[in-house]
Structures are given as structure tokens and as C-alpha cells.
Design a protein around this motif. Structure first.
Motif, PDB file in Angstrom:
ATOM      1  N   LEU A  86     -16.841 -71.218  27.047  1.00 43.76           N
ATOM      2  CA  LEU A  86     -17.117 -70.320  25.932  1.00 43.76           C
ATOM      3  C   LEU A  86     -16.090 -69.190  25.850  1.00 43.76           C
ATOM      4  O   LEU A  86     -15.712 -68.753  24.759  1.00 43.76           O
ATOM      5  CB  LEU A  86     -18.519 -69.715  26.069  1.00 43.76           C
ATOM      6  CG  LEU A  86     -19.704 -70.626  25.755  1.00 43.76           C
ATOM      7  CD1 LEU A  86     -21.017 -69.895  26.043  1.00 43.76           C
ATOM      8  CD2 LEU A  86     -19.682 -71.092  24.307  1.00 43.76           C
ATOM      9  N   ARG A  87     -15.644 -68.728  27.016  1.00 47.86           N
ATOM     10  CA  ARG A  87     -14.697 -67.623  27.045  1.00 47.86           C
ATOM     11  C   ARG A  87     -13.281 -68.059  26.707  1.00 47.86           C
ATOM     12  O   ARG A  87     -12.443 -67.221  26.343  1.00 47.86           O
ATOM     13  CB  ARG A  87     -14.740 -66.955  28.423  1.00 47.86           C
ATOM     14  CG  ARG A  87     -15.967 -66.078  28.606  1.00 47.86           C
ATOM     15  CD  ARG A  87     -16.284 -65.787  30.062  1.00 47.86           C
ATOM     16  NE  ARG A  87     -17.369 -64.823  30.177  1.00 47.86           N
ATOM     17  CZ  ARG A  87     -18.652 -65.118  29.975  1.00 47.86           C
ATOM     18  NH1 ARG A  87     -18.980 -66.366  29.658  1.00 47.86           N
ATOM     19  NH2 ARG A  87     -19.587 -64.192  30.079  1.00 47.86           N
ATOM     20  N   THR A  88     -12.990 -69.349  26.845  1.00 41.55           N
ATOM     21  CA  THR A  88     -11.640 -69.833  26.558  1.00 41.55           C
ATOM     22  C   THR A  88     -11.603 -70.686  25.290  1.00 41.55           C
ATOM     23  O   THR A  88     -10.570 -71.264  24.965  1.00 41.55           O
ATOM     24  CB  THR A  88     -11.122 -70.685  27.738  1.00 41.55           C
ATOM     25  OG1 THR A  88     -12.031 -71.766  28.001  1.00 41.55           O
ATOM     26  CG2 THR A  88     -10.979 -69.837  28.989  1.00 41.55           C
ATOM     27  N   PHE A  89     -12.730 -70.751  24.575  1.00 42.75           N
ATOM     28  CA  PHE A  89     -12.799 -71.567  23.356  1.00 42.75           C
ATOM     29  C   PHE A  89     -11.779 -71.056  22.330  1.00 42.75           C
ATOM     30  O   PHE A  89     -11.660 -69.866  22.082  1.00 42.75           O
ATOM     31  CB  PHE A  89     -14.211 -71.487  22.751  1.00 42.75           C
ATOM     32  CG  PHE A  89     -14.386 -72.356  21.538  1.00 42.75           C
ATOM     33  CD1 PHE A  89     -14.672 -73.698  21.667  1.00 42.75           C
ATOM     34  CD2 PHE A  89     -14.254 -71.820  20.270  1.00 42.75           C
ATOM     35  CE1 PHE A  89     -14.836 -74.503  20.551  1.00 42.75           C
ATOM     36  CE2 PHE A  89     -14.412 -72.607  19.141  1.00 42.75           C
ATOM     37  CZ  PHE A  89     -14.702 -73.953  19.286  1.00 42.75           C
ATOM     38  N   GLY A  90     -11.046 -72.011  21.746  1.00 39.42           N
ATOM     39  CA  GLY A  90     -10.040 -71.664  20.744  1.00 39.42           C
ATOM     40  C   GLY A  90      -8.669 -71.353  21.299  1.00 39.42           C
ATOM     41  O   GLY A  90      -7.737 -71.069  20.535  1.00 39.42           O
ATOM     42  N   SER A  91      -8.525 -71.394  22.618  1.00 35.34           N
ATOM     43  CA  SER A  91      -7.229 -71.142  23.252  1.00 35.34           C
ATOM     44  C   SER A  91      -6.264 -72.278  22.894  1.00 35.34           C
ATOM     45  O   SER A  91      -6.664 -73.444  22.812  1.00 35.34           O
ATOM     46  CB  SER A  91      -7.411 -71.055  24.767  1.00 35.34           C
ATOM     47  OG  SER A  91      -6.188 -70.872  25.411  1.00 35.34           O
ATOM     48  N   PRO A  92      -4.993 -72.003  22.675  1.00 32.08           N
ATOM     49  CA  PRO A  92      -4.291 -70.716  22.838  1.00 32.08           C
ATOM     50  C   PRO A  92      -4.265 -69.847  21.569  1.00 32.08           C
ATOM     51  O   PRO A  92      -3.693 -68.765  21.583  1.00 32.08           O
ATOM     52  CB  PRO A  92      -2.884 -71.152  23.212  1.00 32.08           C
ATOM     53  CG  PRO A  92      -2.695 -72.419  22.435  1.00 32.08           C
ATOM     54  CD  PRO A  92      -4.044 -73.099  22.423  1.00 32.08           C
ATOM     55  N   VAL A  93      -4.877 -70.325  20.479  1.00 28.63           N
ATOM     56  CA  VAL A  93      -4.891 -69.522  19.254  1.00 28.63           C
ATOM     57  C   VAL A  93      -5.664 -68.228  19.480  1.00 28.63           C
ATOM     58  O   VAL A  93      -5.224 -67.143  19.101  1.00 28.63           O
ATOM     59  CB  VAL A  93      -5.506 -70.317  18.086  1.00 28.63           C
ATOM     60  CG1 VAL A  93      -5.598 -69.451  16.833  1.00 28.63           C
ATOM     61  CG2 VAL A  93      -4.695 -71.585  17.817  1.00 28.63           C
ATOM     62  N   LEU A  94      -6.841 -68.353  20.116  1.00 30.68           N
ATOM     63  CA  LEU A  94      -7.653 -67.185  20.414  1.00 30.68           C
ATOM     64  C   LEU A  94      -7.442 -66.768  21.861  1.00 30.68           C
ATOM     65  O   LEU A  94      -7.320 -67.618  22.746  1.00 30.68           O
ATOM     66  CB  LEU A  94      -9.136 -67.501  20.188  1.00 30.68           C
ATOM     67  CG  LEU A  94      -9.553 -67.903  18.774  1.00 30.68           C
ATOM     68  CD1 LEU A  94     -11.051 -68.208  18.744  1.00 30.68           C
ATOM     69  CD2 LEU A  94      -9.204 -66.821  17.774  1.00 30.68           C
TER      70      LEU A  94
END
Length: 220
Positions: free
Chosen positions: A51-59
Motif C-alpha cells: 500500500l505504501r509503495t503503490f503507484g511507484s515509481p510515478v508516486l
């Protein structure tokens, strides 16, 4: 247009309905995430990290969680403010109380349930988000924090009462939202009422299974 919508009674009811449905979706996702506690610490802690790394590397790290928190907080505030203002309007429009009807119980349940849930959200954040009142309170270890938290009888009591309030709130709120949004056609009314009951039972049971699992030693 937004000012006119917010200023009208039907507009406030629409805001309540939409914000309530947003919170319902969140509750379903959150419940399924909580059930990962039954698959062990690696599964639960791994899910929390995802959940904390969701969307990485964009987020960036935790950006997704913060966006979700802001949206959820906005929904909670809009829902609560709309409910309060509609209640005040109802009282102002009818200073003499109606004769008690069957719907009064549902109305009282919604009002008190909303207050209980607001207080519970504060407790829940301090317990499992910031770890302030959690006996363990260690960031990055939600599985261990859950087990530590639900070994206290008062934490279990608070959680169980709040989840029962959630169930009652969903049961009445889902049907009210459907009416406000105009989707209660004659043939669909029975289906919508059944859906409201099923959602309330499933979500309540799903959330209650976690403290029960800790208390019975299934989760340890």
C-alpha cells in the motif's frame, strides 16, 4: 451552481449519499485487507508495505495512502456536516415533534451511530495508524500491532461496539442513499433492501472476525 446545490436540502442529501457510498467502498476494501491477518505476519505486513509503495515509481513512498486519506477525510467531513445541517433544518421546520413512528428508531440509530463512529475513527487512528495507544505501536508491523492491540479487553469492546454501529449505519444508510439518488424503482426496492442487509452483515462480520481471531488464538 455548487453553492446552490450545497444550500438546498436535496443537494445536501445528495452529498450525504455520494460521500456515504465512497466510505462504503473504502470499508469493503479495508475489510478484505484486514482479513490478510489470518494468513500470517508475512502476508499482512507485505500487504501494508505494498500500500505504501503503490503507484511507484510515478508516486513516491506513501503518496497513494495520503491521497486516499485526504479523499476519505473529505468524505467523512462532508457526510457529517451534511447530516448535522439536515438535522437542524428538520428541527427548525418542525419544532413540534412528530408522533413516534417505526422510522424513529432508524433515525436515532443513524445519529448515535454517526457519533460513535466519529469517536471510533479517532481511537482507531491512534491505535493502528500512529500507534499512540497501542501496546506495541511499531511502524511497519501491522500484524504484530493488531495482535497486541486486541489482547486488551477494552480495545475489543470499543471495536465490537463500533463495528455493530457500522453495520446498522450501512443497513439504513445504503437504502437512504439509493432513495436520494433515485434508483429505487418499484421492482428494485426489494433487491436494494436485501443488498443493504447483506453488505451490513458481511462488512460487520468481516471486521469482527479480526478481534475474535485474536481473542480465540487463531491469530497469534
Amino acid at each position: 451552481m455548487l453553492r446552490t446545490l450545497w444550500g438546498s436540502t436535496i443537494g445536501k442529501k445528495a452529498v450525504m449519499a455520494v460521500s456515504g457510498l465512497m466510505m462504503l467502498i473504502y470499508l469493503l476494501v479495508h475489510m478484505f485487507g484486514n482479513l490478510k491477518v489470518f494468513f500470517g505476519p508475512a502476508e499482512m505486513n507485505g500487504y501494508a508495505h505494498w500500500l505504501r509503495t503503490f503507484g511507484s515509481p510515478v508516486l513516491h513512498y506513501e503518496w497513494f495512502l495520503w491521497v486516499a486519506r485526504v479523499v476519505l477525510l473529505a468524505a467523512v467531513v462532508l457526510h457529517g456536516v451534511s447530516a448535522y445541517q439536515l438535522s437542524r433544518r428538520d428541527i427548525a421546520a418542525r419544532p413540534v415533534k412528530y408522533r413516534r413512528r417505526r422510522t424513529d428508531y432508524a433515525t436515532r440509530t443513524m445519529r448515535w451511530g454517526g457519533i460513535i463512529l466519529a469517536l471510533f475513527i479517532v481511537w482507531h487512528v491512534l491505535d493502528l495508524t500512529t500507534g499512540t495507544v497501542n501496546p506495541r505501536g511499531q511502524a511497519g508491523h501491522p500484524y504484530e500491532n493488531i495482535v497486541a492491540g486486541f489482547q486488551n479487553w477494552y480495545a475489543n469492546a470499543i471495536y465490537i461496539v463500533a463495528m455493530l454501529a457500522v453495520g446498522l449505519h450501512i443497513r439504513h444508510g445504503f437504502w437512504s442513499a439509493a432513495q436520494t439518488l433515485g434508483v429505487t424503482r418499484p421492482g428494485a426496492a426489494r433487491l436494494l433492501k436485501a443488498t443493504a442487509t447483506v453488505l451490513a452483515v458481511v462488512i460487520t462480520a468481516g471486521f469482527l472476525s479480526v478481534p475474535i481471531g485474536v481473542m480465540t488464538g487463531v491469530v497469534k
